[in-house]
Design an enzyme around this catalytic site. Sequence first.
Site, PDB file in Angstrom:
ATOM      1  CG  HIS A   4      -6.357  -5.690   5.129  1.00 39.93           C
ATOM      2  ND1 HIS A   4      -5.326  -6.575   4.876  1.00 39.93           N
ATOM      3  CD2 HIS A   4      -5.767  -4.480   5.304  1.00 39.93           C
ATOM      4  CE1 HIS A   4      -4.177  -5.934   4.910  1.00 39.93           C
ATOM      5  NE2 HIS A   4      -4.404  -4.654   5.167  1.00 39.93           N
ATOM      6  CG  HIS A  45      -2.118  -0.909   1.035  1.00 35.60           C
ATOM      7  ND1 HIS A  45      -2.732  -1.561   2.086  1.00 35.60           N
ATOM      8  CD2 HIS A  45      -2.802  -1.279  -0.072  1.00 35.60           C
ATOM      9  CE1 HIS A  45      -3.724  -2.292   1.636  1.00 35.60           C
ATOM     10  NE2 HIS A  45      -3.785  -2.140   0.331  1.00 35.60           N
ATOM     11  CB  CYS A  91       3.069  -7.714  12.818  1.00 36.97           C
ATOM     12  SG  CYS A  91       4.790  -7.383  12.411  1.00 36.97           S
ATOM     13  CD  GLU A 138      -2.878  -9.930   7.644  1.00 35.82           C
ATOM     14  OE1 GLU A 138      -2.906 -10.568   8.719  1.00 35.82           O
ATOM     15  OE2 GLU A 138      -2.409  -8.775   7.547  1.00 35.82           O
TER      16      GLU A 138
END
Length: 280
Positions: A123, A42, A190, A125
């Site tokens: 999204h 992105h 993360c 993901e």
Amino acid sequence: MEIIKADILGYCFGVRRAVEKAEQALADYKNCSVYSLGPLIHNKTTLDRLTENGMKIAEDISSIPDSSVVIIRAHGVPPQVFSLLNEKKCVIVDATCPRVKASQKIAEKNRENLIVFTGDAEHGEVKGIAGFGGENFHLIQNQFDAEKLPAWNQKTVLFSQTTYSEKEFEKIRLILEKKFNNLEVLNTICPATKERQDSLISLCLKVDGVIVIGGKQSANTIRLFQTAEKNCKNAVHIEKASDIPECFFQLERIGITAGASTPDEIIDEVCEVLNVRSAC
């Protein structure tokens, strides 16, 4: 004017790896058509540079010719996509972030259990991981969705999008632990997300304004901007140096942070423009 950078900002490991894989693919397959299936990351500036070097961006598999080289973006894709690309005899360069890949494996491993996954339905993901989870995959986006889930006794696994809010995830965990007797909680957020947030909060205490650099579609950059707004009286989200609002050139101390898909050169350019204008 004093410019203070956040201790942690810019490219995360997964994004840097995806960009490097794309650059390597363009070098290795100079005589082939090289496609990214959807935007690789992105960040428009990085994508523009890669497309100038020959990478094409395909929004769907049907627009990719047989035997092309196809880069799987950092967000990953559902398993069906790999099958379709193999049918088209494409060369696959898998640039899926290793942390996203780990979440895909968790979903695949728990297909027979119930899966509760926290994340943004739109999204990339999330869409990819959902494909590995099958029919038992339940997506919730916030604590209100968690409250609505019916109670059940079957083994349930809770995990999340890598860029999801730690605070929101904790609220959801507490709700679901009361609902389900057999709940396994896996924190797949993360660390780079939390590290950037913590670094930004510390930065806000030292400056008069914060500039958050990153793509307008970047989930982690948007969350950084939301944090900056809450913790600093002057905050702005920009994609490039030319987007800096005029009022920021009048501030004495400016903080700089950037999303995980923002390259070093854009951060440097913003700092350079601020320095040049402040010297005038």
